[in-house]
Design a protein around this motif. Structure first.
Motif, short mmCIF file in Angstrom:
data_model
loop_
_atom_site.label_atom_id
_atom_site.label_comp_id
_atom_site.label_asym_id
_atom_site.label_seq_id
_atom_site.Cartn_x
_atom_site.Cartn_y
_atom_site.Cartn_z
N TRP A 206 1.32 -1.20 0.30
CA TRP A 206 0.23 0.12 -0.11
C TRP A 206 1.07 1.63 -0.10
O TRP A 206 0.13 2.08 -0.75
CB TRP A 206 -1.09 -0.32 0.86
CG TRP A 206 -1.88 0.99 1.25
CD1 TRP A 206 -2.81 1.49 0.30
CD2 TRP A 206 -1.97 2.11 2.15
NE1 TRP A 206 -3.70 2.29 1.00
CE2 TRP A 206 -2.42 3.58 1.90
CE3 TRP A 206 -1.00 2.58 2.63
CZ2 TRP A 206 -3.34 4.45 2.74
CZ3 TRP A 206 -1.10 4.05 3.31
CH2 TRP A 206 -2.32 4.80 3.35
N TYR A 207 1.86 1.78 0.29
CA TYR A 207 2.98 2.00 0.63
C TYR A 207 3.78 2.61 -0.22
O TYR A 207 3.27 3.35 -0.73
CB TYR A 207 3.93 2.27 1.78
CG TYR A 207 3.88 2.57 3.72
CD1 TYR A 207 3.18 3.36 3.34
CD2 TYR A 207 4.41 1.47 4.25
CE1 TYR A 207 2.29 3.91 4.38
CE2 TYR A 207 3.58 1.97 5.70
CZ TYR A 207 2.84 2.63 5.85
OH TYR A 207 2.36 3.47 7.80
N MET A 208 3.45 1.31 -1.28
CA MET A 208 4.80 1.50 -2.60
C MET A 208 3.78 2.08 -3.62
O MET A 208 4.21 2.77 -3.87
CB MET A 208 5.10 0.12 -2.90
CG MET A 208 6.65 -0.29 -2.47
SD MET A 208 7.21 -1.60 -2.12
CE MET A 208 8.00 -1.32 -3.95
N LEU A 209 1.82 1.90 -3.45
CA LEU A 209 1.31 2.52 -4.42
C LEU A 209 0.90 3.81 -4.10
O LEU A 209 0.51 4.47 -5.00
CB LEU A 209 0.28 1.40 -3.93
CG LEU A 209 -0.01 -0.22 -4.86
CD1 LEU A 209 -1.48 -0.50 -4.04
CD2 LEU A 209 -0.19 -0.17 -6.28
N ALA A 217 9.21 0.14 2.75
CA ALA A 217 8.36 -1.03 1.90
C ALA A 217 9.13 -2.13 1.45
O ALA A 217 8.81 -2.69 1.69
CB ALA A 217 7.22 -0.37 1.54
N LYS A 218 9.34 -1.42 0.85
CA LYS A 218 10.94 -2.54 0.03
C LYS A 218 11.90 -3.40 1.16
O LYS A 218 11.32 -4.75 0.87
CB LYS A 218 12.06 -1.77 -1.34
CG LYS A 218 10.93 -0.79 -2.46
CD LYS A 218 12.38 -0.71 -3.22
CE LYS A 218 11.94 0.30 -4.14
NZ LYS A 218 13.02 0.48 -5.66
N LEU A 428 0.56 -5.48 -6.51
CA LEU A 428 1.19 -4.83 -4.87
C LEU A 428 -0.69 -4.69 -4.85
O LEU A 428 -0.80 -5.09 -3.22
CB LEU A 428 1.80 -3.15 -4.99
CG LEU A 428 3.18 -3.26 -5.49
CD1 LEU A 428 3.78 -1.93 -5.92
CD2 LEU A 428 3.65 -4.24 -5.23
N LYS A 429 -1.50 -4.59 -5.48
CA LYS A 429 -2.72 -4.39 -5.13
C LYS A 429 -3.36 -6.09 -4.79
O LYS A 429 -4.15 -6.08 -3.74
CB LYS A 429 -4.32 -3.86 -6.16
CG LYS A 429 -3.80 -2.40 -7.11
CD LYS A 429 -4.43 -2.00 -8.05
CE LYS A 429 -3.86 -0.58 -8.01
NZ LYS A 429 -5.04 -0.17 -10.11
N ALA A 501 -2.78 4.09 12.75
CA ALA A 501 -0.92 4.28 12.71
C ALA A 501 -0.43 4.02 11.29
O ALA A 501 0.96 4.56 10.54
CB ALA A 501 -0.59 3.18 13.87
N ILE A 502 -1.30 3.18 10.55
CA ILE A 502 -0.74 3.58 9.30
C ILE A 502 -0.25 4.30 8.13
O ILE A 502 0.53 4.44 7.30
CB ILE A 502 -1.37 1.64 8.13
CG1 ILE A 502 -1.24 0.81 9.17
CG2 ILE A 502 -0.70 1.62 6.54
CD1 ILE A 502 -1.62 -1.05 9.17
#
Length: 525
Positions: A206-209, A217-218, A428-429, A501-502
């Motif tokens: 989700w962070y990468m998207l 994230a990676k 990623l989705k 938090a996310i």
């Protein structure tokens, strides 16, 4: 479901257990992932790994608190709703629970505080030790709980005392190293590792998207994919071991899972698809794969897996033996002292005493099992068959999801190795959408394990109907409504705190590397 005290008590415990186990897997898995991430930080000194440990640690802390709150209530229920069970097996069942509280929970709770408040008070190595202690405490807690649960599935190391009318420990070493308990432990914690891995994968995806916290994230996805692949493979291997042990200790459960009504020539086929019909006692439209079930269940080509009908016939024989044990027990208690017990009565109980629980199945139909008719014995024997269709389909959902987890974690592991995690946004989705699936698989696994051993609360020893407290239906129904309302509220609170938090992400002052210019960041690598 009938609104009787047994069904409602079972429903209450099932609901509280299912709610509680929404939190446990993430605690088990995240605690180990935190230890891995912090180990890399201590070894490399890279602040990004400290940032990762603190961020995922925040989510771990939220989940840990809710897990503790829901777990305490479950243990209270043994005294509230299952008082005769607690009386009957308290000498055995209580020991692992007490050790879990003294050894595991206190260890975990103590070092959780050091994990959160010791970053600037402990050395790097000292804090790492605290993190490992949190992981050890979490997993030790699961160990002792599953030793207790494993004993319910395979009651070894114990014997019935006719004078006290209770089960007592005969060999604690055998209770501790019960093969069923050990298999359940490693299978359960591995499933928790899968759940945590997919949670980290999904959040990181989700962070990468969103294009946020890319470096965190990676790296998080790399750790989660590696750990998740190993855990997914181990779940399959360890699940196979649990199935094999079922063929030794819980043959009826295994036959019900496979909807195997008749004993087949060895090696038995695996039913890939079918529609079990409990009333007709057959499985319609079955699609079978030859030999597979025999190889999984017995690991041989020659050993048969007994079908449901054959085991019902065996249950009738055991009920008749149990009636003899019940009769001998009444005479022993009437004698008043061990010296007054006739030798033939003593021998009758010693010969048939292990089948006493089967006589108690007749209590549903008659007050005194010795007066049971052949028709009542027949009904009691068929009561040993759990509902087949729910077990059949739940097991296949669990196995299908397990195969999917291996495929997905292997895919992300390969992309991580090739440094192409951001190459396929649709994957990623998928990772985000699949966060919930490990929990579905885990809850299915618990359903198979617990529902599959009905009508026994202790396999072959004590029927569930005989273990319940003498409570009013209204009382239990109101507590079910109360528990569901409170637990649902707690779940909503946790989800909101997690999402907050996310969305917030790591604390800005924990991102010194993110503040560097791109050229500086490359140099730092």
């Amino acid at each position: 479901m009938e609104l009787d005290i047994v069904s409602l008590s079972r429903l209450q415990f099932a609901l509280t257990a299912l709610y509680h186990f929404l939190f446990v897997p993430l605690t088990l898995g995240l605690s180990v992932l935190l230890a891995i991430m912090e180990t890399v930080y201590v070894m490399t000194g890279r602040l990004i790994w400290r940032q990762m440990t603190k961020f995922w640690g925040t989510l771990f802390g939220i989940n840990f608190v809710l897990g503790v709150a829901t777990g305490i209530v479950m243990e209270f229920q043994f005294g509230m709703n299952w008082s005769y069970y607690s009386h009957y097996v308290g000498d055995i069942f209580g020991a692992p629970l007490a050790i879990e509280g003294l050894m595991a929970f206190f260890l975990e709770a103590t070092f959780v505080g050091l994990f959160f408040f010791g970053w600037d008070r402990l050395s790097k190595v000292g804090h790492l030790i605290a993190t490992y202690a949190v992981a050890a405490g979490s997993n030790f807690s699961a160990l002792w709980i599953l030793i207790a649960n494993g004993w319910m599935q395979n009651p070894v190391g114990s014997q019935f005392n006719p004078q006290t009318m209770r089960m007592e420990v005969a060999d604690f070493y055998e209770v501790l190293f019960n093969s069923v308990a050990q298999a359940k432990f490693v299978h359960t914690v591995s499933a928790g590792y899968v759940a945590a891995s997919f949670f980290v994968l999904g959040v990181s995806a989700w962070y990468m998207l969103k294009g946020r916290h890319i470096e965190l994230a990676k790296r998080s996805m790399t750790v989660a994919a590696s750990f998740g692949l190993a855990a997914s493979l181990s779940v399959v291997v360890l699940g196979d071991e649990s199935g094999y042990l079922s063929s030794e200790h819980q043959k009826m459960k295994l036959a019900a899972i496979e909807a195997m009504w008749e004993t087949e020539p060895a090696p038995a086929a695996f039913t890939l698809f079918g529609i079990p019909d409990q009333a007709a006692r057959e499985t319609r439209y079955a699609i079978r794969i030859p030999w597979v079930m025999g190889l999984i269940g017995t690991r041989t080509l020659t050993e048969e897996i007994p079908g449901i009908k054959e085991q019902v016939d065996l249950a009738k024989l055991r009920i008749e033996q149990g009636i003899q044990a019940f009769d001998a027990l009444q005479k022993i208690r009437a004698a008043g002292s061990t010296t007054a017990i006739p030798e033939d009565v003593r021998n009758a109980f010693e010969e048939n005493g292990t089948r006493l629980g089967y006589a108690l199945l007749l209590k549903r139909y008659v007050d005194d099992p010795r007066t049971a008719t052949p028709e009542q014995i027949e009904k009691a024997a068929w009561d040993t068959v759990p509902m087949v269709a729910p077990l059949f389909w739940t097991f296949r959902i669990m196995v299908g999801l397990g195969m999917l987890f291996i495929l997905l974690s292997a895919t992300f592991f390969a992309l991580s190795s090739l440094r192409k995690l951001d190459r396929y946004p649709w994957l990623l989705k998928v990772a985000v959408a699949f966060i919930i699936l490990p929990w579905i698989a885990i809850e299915c696994g618990w359903f198979v394990a617990e529902y599959g051993r009905q009508p026994w609360i202790i396999e072959g020893v004590l029927p569930t109907a005989a273990a319940v407290s003498d409570l009013g239906v209204t009382t239990v129904l109101l507590t079910i409504i109360g528990f569901v309302a409170i637990y649902t509220t707690l779940l909503i609170i946790e989800l909101k705190l997690m999402l907050r938090a996310i969305r917030k992400g790591p604390e800005p002052d924990d991102e010194p590397e993110a503040q560097l210019a791109p050229a500086q960041l490359v140099a730092a690598e």
